[in-house]
Design a protein around this motif. Structure first.
Motif, mmCIF file in Angstrom:
data_model
loop_
_atom_site.group_PDB
_atom_site.id
_atom_site.type_symbol
_atom_site.label_atom_id
_atom_site.label_comp_id
_atom_site.label_asym_id
_atom_site.label_seq_id
_atom_site.Cartn_x
_atom_site.Cartn_y
_atom_site.Cartn_z
ATOM 1 N N PRO A 51 -18.818 -47.314 -9.242
ATOM 2 C CA PRO A 51 -18.017 -47.092 -10.450
ATOM 3 C C PRO A 51 -18.879 -47.210 -11.708
ATOM 4 O O PRO A 51 -18.510 -46.668 -12.749
ATOM 5 C CB PRO A 51 -16.988 -48.223 -10.398
ATOM 6 C CG PRO A 51 -16.982 -48.706 -8.985
ATOM 7 C CD PRO A 51 -18.339 -48.449 -8.436
ATOM 8 N N GLN A 52 -20.017 -47.887 -11.593
ATOM 9 C CA GLN A 52 -20.896 -48.079 -12.765
ATOM 10 C C GLN A 52 -21.921 -46.959 -12.914
ATOM 11 O O GLN A 52 -22.846 -47.080 -13.707
ATOM 12 C CB GLN A 52 -21.655 -49.406 -12.625
ATOM 13 C CG GLN A 52 -20.796 -50.651 -12.681
ATOM 14 C CD GLN A 52 -20.363 -51.130 -11.306
ATOM 15 O OE1 GLN A 52 -20.368 -50.366 -10.351
ATOM 16 N NE2 GLN A 52 -19.976 -52.384 -11.209
ATOM 17 N N SER A 53 -21.797 -45.887 -12.133
ATOM 18 C CA SER A 53 -22.819 -44.840 -12.161
ATOM 19 C C SER A 53 -22.682 -43.917 -13.366
ATOM 20 O O SER A 53 -21.620 -43.829 -13.993
ATOM 21 C CB SER A 53 -22.739 -44.009 -10.885
ATOM 22 O OG SER A 53 -21.511 -43.321 -10.848
ATOM 23 N N ALA A 56 -19.703 -40.111 -16.847
ATOM 24 C CA ALA A 56 -19.571 -38.764 -17.408
ATOM 25 C C ALA A 56 -18.166 -38.221 -17.139
ATOM 26 O O ALA A 56 -17.548 -37.600 -18.008
ATOM 27 C CB ALA A 56 -20.634 -37.846 -16.803
ATOM 28 N N LEU A 57 -17.662 -38.474 -15.935
ATOM 29 C CA LEU A 57 -16.314 -38.011 -15.587
ATOM 30 C C LEU A 57 -15.270 -38.679 -16.482
ATOM 31 O O LEU A 57 -14.394 -38.008 -17.056
ATOM 32 C CB LEU A 57 -16.030 -38.312 -14.112
ATOM 33 C CG LEU A 57 -14.611 -37.989 -13.640
ATOM 34 C CD1 LEU A 57 -14.378 -36.483 -13.637
ATOM 35 C CD2 LEU A 57 -14.364 -38.549 -12.239
ATOM 36 N N LEU A 58 -15.369 -40.000 -16.619
ATOM 37 C CA LEU A 58 -14.400 -40.731 -17.443
ATOM 38 C C LEU A 58 -14.460 -40.267 -18.899
ATOM 39 O O LEU A 58 -13.419 -40.110 -19.559
ATOM 40 C CB LEU A 58 -14.673 -42.241 -17.367
ATOM 41 C CG LEU A 58 -14.347 -42.915 -16.027
ATOM 42 C CD1 LEU A 58 -14.930 -44.320 -15.982
ATOM 43 C CD2 LEU A 58 -12.835 -42.956 -15.808
ATOM 44 N N GLN A 59 -15.687 -40.011 -19.388
ATOM 45 C CA GLN A 59 -15.845 -39.574 -20.773
ATOM 46 C C GLN A 59 -15.160 -38.220 -20.997
ATOM 47 O O GLN A 59 -14.452 -38.007 -21.980
ATOM 48 C CB GLN A 59 -17.345 -39.465 -21.104
ATOM 49 C CG GLN A 59 -17.617 -39.325 -22.594
ATOM 50 C CD GLN A 59 -17.220 -40.581 -23.371
ATOM 51 O OE1 GLN A 59 -17.715 -41.666 -23.084
ATOM 52 N NE2 GLN A 59 -16.318 -40.457 -24.337
ATOM 53 N N THR A 65 -4.888 -41.684 -20.535
ATOM 54 C CA THR A 65 -6.138 -41.707 -21.312
ATOM 55 C C THR A 65 -6.604 -43.135 -21.573
ATOM 56 O O THR A 65 -7.802 -43.426 -21.560
ATOM 57 C CB THR A 65 -5.935 -40.966 -22.648
ATOM 58 O OG1 THR A 65 -5.345 -39.690 -22.349
ATOM 59 C CG2 THR A 65 -7.247 -40.740 -23.363
ATOM 60 N N ALA A 66 -5.648 -44.032 -21.787
ATOM 61 C CA ALA A 66 -6.020 -45.421 -22.078
ATOM 62 C C ALA A 66 -6.776 -46.032 -20.901
ATOM 63 O O ALA A 66 -7.702 -46.825 -21.102
ATOM 64 C CB ALA A 66 -4.765 -46.237 -22.383
ATOM 65 N N ALA A 67 -6.413 -45.648 -19.677
ATOM 66 C CA ALA A 67 -7.095 -46.184 -18.492
ATOM 67 C C ALA A 67 -8.543 -45.724 -18.482
ATOM 68 O O ALA A 67 -9.458 -46.508 -18.216
ATOM 69 C CB ALA A 67 -6.372 -45.733 -17.222
ATOM 70 N N LEU A 126 -14.293 -47.060 -19.414
ATOM 71 C CA LEU A 126 -15.566 -46.789 -20.100
ATOM 72 C C LEU A 126 -16.061 -48.041 -20.819
ATOM 73 O O LEU A 126 -17.253 -48.323 -20.845
ATOM 74 C CB LEU A 126 -15.391 -45.647 -21.108
ATOM 75 C CG LEU A 126 -15.394 -44.234 -20.510
ATOM 76 C CD1 LEU A 126 -14.921 -43.223 -21.551
ATOM 77 C CD2 LEU A 126 -16.773 -43.864 -19.983
ATOM 78 N N ALA A 127 -15.129 -48.800 -21.372
ATOM 79 C CA ALA A 127 -15.511 -49.998 -22.119
ATOM 80 C C ALA A 127 -15.894 -51.143 -21.158
ATOM 81 O O ALA A 127 -16.773 -51.942 -21.459
ATOM 82 C CB ALA A 127 -14.368 -50.433 -23.013
#
Lengths: 215, 168
Positions: B129-131, B136-139, B152-154, B159-160
């Protein structure tokens, strides 16, 4: 003759059993993993001289895009990755995204058991050999392992679907359906196997699938 | 700065309670047996003392993940999309199944295919999950949500919370 189970490697030896493999009824299944008789292969199968599989077909651009359903699996995989690191809150957040994509996946049009069997067959005939060849060529051992497990599990799903189509509800009456929570192997029987025949985890890693109305 | 934290596998814990004797900060004295990660200093005394091997020391930082070649990713993604179609079909067929046997079989198949697909995608660049790939996917999802119902909040929260291991 000796016949080998392609899932778990169990060997049926005519000489030791007394009953020739060929004489066993079609309903006979592997005593270790439940794979049906029809899937067994003769042991004498000549070791194919590393038949150089054709290079994996070049993917079109749109194939490189993951569908909503695939993104659901990608995110539920990352949720599991968080669980393994004891990050429960992060796992829950990834599950939220996975659930969004599961719901967003477009419905299959006129799904049928035959259609599902054809999808399994396509993976066995093309998807896995292609990916496995690409992984072998690239020295990607992790992906080769994925192919070995996935192909065995898919083989079993294909065989179980075929058996249900032949025997109907009688096939599953008074017995249980189990799923290995690690590799996805599906096993039919009163109790789960002691070790998963595909990924070798112990019986407690299997989940029993409950019916709509638990007894 | 601590590099490890102790975690307990409840399935293995035999309540010998050696961890309580050796922990210098009292991180293991919780009622629910989950070790308090804020108190744990990562010294490893409890893991060493535990007679049932129920405590392991888990790293806080993970290394960059293995790189995957495009030649493998393209067929892997194609297979992942095929698996997603199977899962969807199995789920719909299960919902429509009349017999209890068929319902259970198809429910098992939908779950099985999902597990196989998770395994496939884990090896296709999404192990950690830290890759960088996960980031990039989450962004992308946070910047351009794929629909009004998208959480979106998830994505922003992840990301944070998660470091990006592939960033130097």
């Amino acid at each position: 003759m000796r016949a080998i189970c392609p899932i778990c490697g169990y060997v049926y030896d005519d000489a030791a059993e007394g009953v020739p493999f060929a004489s066993l009824p079609d309903s006979w299944s592997c005593p270790m993993c439940g794979a049906p008789k029809l899937m067994f292969e003769p042991e004498a199968a000549p070791a194919a001289p590393a038949a150089q599989p054709a290079a994996a077909p070049l993917a079109d651009d749109d194939m490189q895009q993951l569908s909503a359903g695939a993104l659901a699996a990608l995110c539920s995989n990352l949720a599991r990755g968080c669980e393994k690191q004891y990050k429960e809150e992060e796992a829950a957040l990834f599950r939220q995204i996975a659930d969004f994509y599961t719901a967003a996946a477009p419905a299959a049009e006129d799904p049928s058991l035959e259609g599902l069997a054809a999808l399994f067959r396509a993976d066995l005939d093309g998807g896995y050999p292609g990916l496995s060849a690409a992984a072998k060529a690239g020295g990607d051992r992790g992906t080769q392992r994925v192919c070995v497990w996935g192909e065995k599990v898919t083989n079993m799903l294909y065989a179980l679907l075929a058996r249900y189509q032949r025997e109907g509800e009688a096939f599953l009456q008074d017995t249980q359906v189990w799923v290995c929570s690690v590799c996805g192997f599906v096993y039919i029987g009163g109790a789960p196997p002691e070790l998963c025949p595909v990924c070798k985890v112990p019986a407690w890693k299997f989940d029993k699938i409950e019916g709509r109305r638990p007894a | 700065m601590k590099k490890l934290i102790a975690v307990r596998n409840l399935r293995l814990c035999t309540k010998d309670c050696l961890c309580l004797y050796v922990c210098p900060t009292g991180a293991s004295d919780t009622e629910n047996s989950v070790i308090d990660t804020t108190k744990c200093i990562g010294c490893g005394s409890c893991a060493g003392a535990c007679p049932s091997g129920a405590i392991s020391m888990v790293p806080l930082d993970y290394p960059p993940q293995q790189k995957k070649s495009e030649a493998v990713l393209a067929p892997a993604y194609a297979l992942a999309n095929a698996k997603a179609r199977q899962e969807q079909a199995a789920r719909q067929l299960a919902a429509a199944a009349e017999g209890d046997g068929l319902y259970r079989l198809l429910t098992a198949m939908a779950r099985s295919v999902r597990l196989v697909n998770e395994d496939l995608l884990r090896e296709a660049g999404y192990m950690l999950p830290q890759s960088g790939n996960a980031h990039a996917l989450l962004q992308r999802l946070a910047d351009e949500p794929p629909g009004p119902a998208f959480p979106t909040a998830a994505a922003r929260s992840l990301l944070a919370r998660l470091p990006n291991n592939d960033e130097p």
